[in-house]
Design a protein around this motif. Structure first.
Motif, PDB file in Angstrom:
ATOM      1  N   GLU A  42       0.829  -1.208   0.000  1.00  0.00           N
ATOM      2  CA  GLU A  42       0.000   0.000   0.000  1.00  0.00           C
ATOM      3  C   GLU A  42       0.863   1.258   0.000  1.00  0.00           C
ATOM      4  OE1 GLU A  42      -3.115   0.101   2.847  1.00  0.00           O
ATOM      5  OE2 GLU A  42      -3.846  -1.915   2.371  1.00  0.00           O
ATOM      6  N   ASP A  46       0.834   4.229  -3.009  1.00  0.00           N
ATOM      7  CA  ASP A  46       0.719   5.659  -2.743  1.00  0.00           C
ATOM      8  C   ASP A  46       1.936   6.404  -3.271  1.00  0.00           C
ATOM      9  OD1 ASP A  46      -0.595   7.955  -1.322  1.00  0.00           O
ATOM     10  OD2 ASP A  46       1.293   7.928  -0.226  1.00  0.00           O
ATOM     11  N   ASN A 107     -13.854  -5.344   4.703  1.00  0.00           N
ATOM     12  CA  ASN A 107     -12.750  -6.279   4.863  1.00  0.00           C
ATOM     13  C   ASN A 107     -13.290  -7.599   5.382  1.00  0.00           C
ATOM     14  OD1 ASN A 107     -10.410  -7.702   5.913  1.00  0.00           O
ATOM     15  ND2 ASN A 107      -9.305  -5.789   5.634  1.00  0.00           N
ATOM     16  N   TRP A 112     -10.428  -7.410   0.740  1.00  0.00           N
ATOM     17  CA  TRP A 112     -11.484  -6.438   0.514  1.00  0.00           C
ATOM     18  C   TRP A 112     -12.536  -6.985  -0.446  1.00  0.00           C
ATOM     19  CZ3 TRP A 112     -11.667  -2.529   3.742  1.00  0.00           C
ATOM     20  CH2 TRP A 112     -10.481  -2.141   4.379  1.00  0.00           C
ATOM     21  N   HIS A 189      -8.806  -1.046  -3.541  1.00  0.00           N
ATOM     22  CA  HIS A 189      -8.833  -0.508  -2.173  1.00  0.00           C
ATOM     23  C   HIS A 189      -8.168   0.864  -2.127  1.00  0.00           C
ATOM     24  CE1 HIS A 189      -8.689  -0.126   2.118  1.00  0.00           C
ATOM     25  NE2 HIS A 189      -7.366  -0.215   2.154  1.00  0.00           N
ATOM     26  N   ALA A 190      -7.055   1.024  -2.832  1.00  0.00           N
ATOM     27  CA  ALA A 190      -6.380   2.325  -2.871  1.00  0.00           C
ATOM     28  C   ALA A 190      -7.295   3.377  -3.487  1.00  0.00           C
ATOM     29  CB  ALA A 190      -5.075   2.215  -3.658  1.00  0.00           C
ATOM     30  N   GLN A 193      -9.936   4.338  -0.913  1.00  0.00           N
ATOM     31  CA  GLN A 193      -9.414   5.274   0.075  1.00  0.00           C
ATOM     32  C   GLN A 193      -9.306   6.687  -0.501  1.00  0.00           C
ATOM     33  OE1 GLN A 193      -5.773   3.035   1.191  1.00  0.00           O
ATOM     34  NE2 GLN A 193      -6.634   2.997   3.251  1.00  0.00           N
ATOM     35  N   ARG A 194      -8.869   6.751  -1.729  1.00  0.00           N
ATOM     36  CA  ARG A 194      -8.727   8.064  -2.359  1.00  0.00           C
ATOM     37  C   ARG A 194     -10.091   8.723  -2.542  1.00  0.00           C
ATOM     38  NH1 ARG A 194      -4.364   9.247  -7.066  1.00  0.00           N
ATOM     39  NH2 ARG A 194      -4.604  11.505  -7.116  1.00  0.00           N
ATOM     40  N   GLN A 196     -12.848   8.072  -0.747  1.00  0.00           N
ATOM     41  CA  GLN A 196     -13.409   8.368   0.571  1.00  0.00           C
ATOM     42  C   GLN A 196     -12.752   9.580   1.225  1.00  0.00           C
ATOM     43  OE1 GLN A 196     -12.769   4.544   2.345  1.00  0.00           O
ATOM     44  NE2 GLN A 196     -14.336   3.560   1.070  1.00  0.00           N
ATOM     45  N   ALA A 197     -11.559   9.945   0.754  1.00  0.00           N
ATOM     46  CA  ALA A 197     -10.840  11.085   1.329  1.00  0.00           C
ATOM     47  C   ALA A 197     -11.204  12.412   0.667  1.00  0.00           C
ATOM     48  CB  ALA A 197      -9.334  10.852   1.220  1.00  0.00           C
TER      49      ALA A 197
END
Length: 258
Positions: A42, A46, A107, A112, A189-190, A193-194, A196-197
């Motif tokens: 991960e 990033d 999860n 995931w 998943h990455a 996260q991006r 959701q941010a």
């Protein structure tokens, strides 16, 4: 220098894993296999995303598209606005594609699992496109393939012919191995996260961020005439394409509500 600092950070993040890792920190992000062996997958995802952004011209207009592969409005914007603008103005813009959209993740036993707005086929397609971005790296390589898929009646079924048309050296099997394996799962998943941010949080897709900012005006202008918007916002010497050039605006602004 910044790369060295990041590698030091990765070293401390993965200190316990590094004791078992046969590779020095300088090699941790050079391949997925090494990153996985050293348990820094991960962090490397990033790192590679940030590296791609920083290497681009700082004057360029940054366009981030948060979307899902089977959303009609997303496909319309990508095919009729974003890709044509990229073809004409690629030298003055940076494009980031984030296929995930209104999906949800959880999860389950360390892996995931995803539920997508338009069903399992959309989750599959999102993963395909995330893998294409990762495997091909250069937007000049992966964007034509993704555009080809998104303009096809069967998005996921178009993977093989679109690869043959634009990137015949990349085997379909390599893409599918990514899609069906651990790498594809982590790539999505990455993207989750991006997504959701996002600030403000996305309310629909396509969700368009211009130079790090999203608001109703930028969204509307991008969906109507992205070409004009990019030309207007670019602060450097305007390319010839920006002089008197225009795209036909969309007749409507389509979104898929979250």
């Amino acid at each position: 220098m910044k790369s060295a600092v990041l590698l030091v950070t990765l070293f401390f993040v993965g200190a316990s894993a590094q004791l078992k890792c046969p590779h020095p920190p300088s090699q941790w992000c050079t391949s997925w296999e090494i990153a996985k062996a050293c348990q820094v997958e991960e962090q490397c995802l990033d790192y590679n995303n940030r590296k791609d952004i920083k290497k681009n011209n700082e004057q360029n207009v940054n366009v981030e598209l948060y979307y899902e592969c089977l959303c009609g409005g997303c496909r319309e914007f990508l095919v009729l606005q974003l890709y044509p603008t990229f073809l004409m103005l690629h030298d003055i813009m940076n494009i980031t594609l984030v296929p995930y959209g209104n999906a949800e993740e959880k999860n389950v036993s360390g892996k995931w699992e995803y539920v997508c707005q338009h069903g399992p086929e959309e989750c599959y397609g999102n993963t395909i496109e995330a893998c294409l971005v990762h495997l091909l790296q250069d937007i000049r390589s992966y964007f034509p393939v993704i555009d080809c898929m998104e303009m096809s009646p069967n998005v996921t079924g178009a993977l093989e012919p679109c690869l043959q048309a634009h990137e015949p050296e990349l085997p379909v099997k390599t893409v599918l191995d990514c899609v069906n394996g651990d790498l594809g799962n982590k790539l999505v998943h990455a993207n989750a996260q991006r997504t959701q941010a996002l600030v403000p949080p996305h309310q629909y897709v396509p969700w368009i961020v211009i130079n790090g900012k999203h608001d109703d005006d930028l969204q509307s202008r991008a969906q109507k005439a992205l070409f004009n918007l990019v030309c207007e916002l670019y602060k450097g010497s305007k390319p010839d394409a920006c002089t008197g050039k225009d795209l036909t605006p969309l007749k409507r602004e389509s979104v898929c509500l979250n």
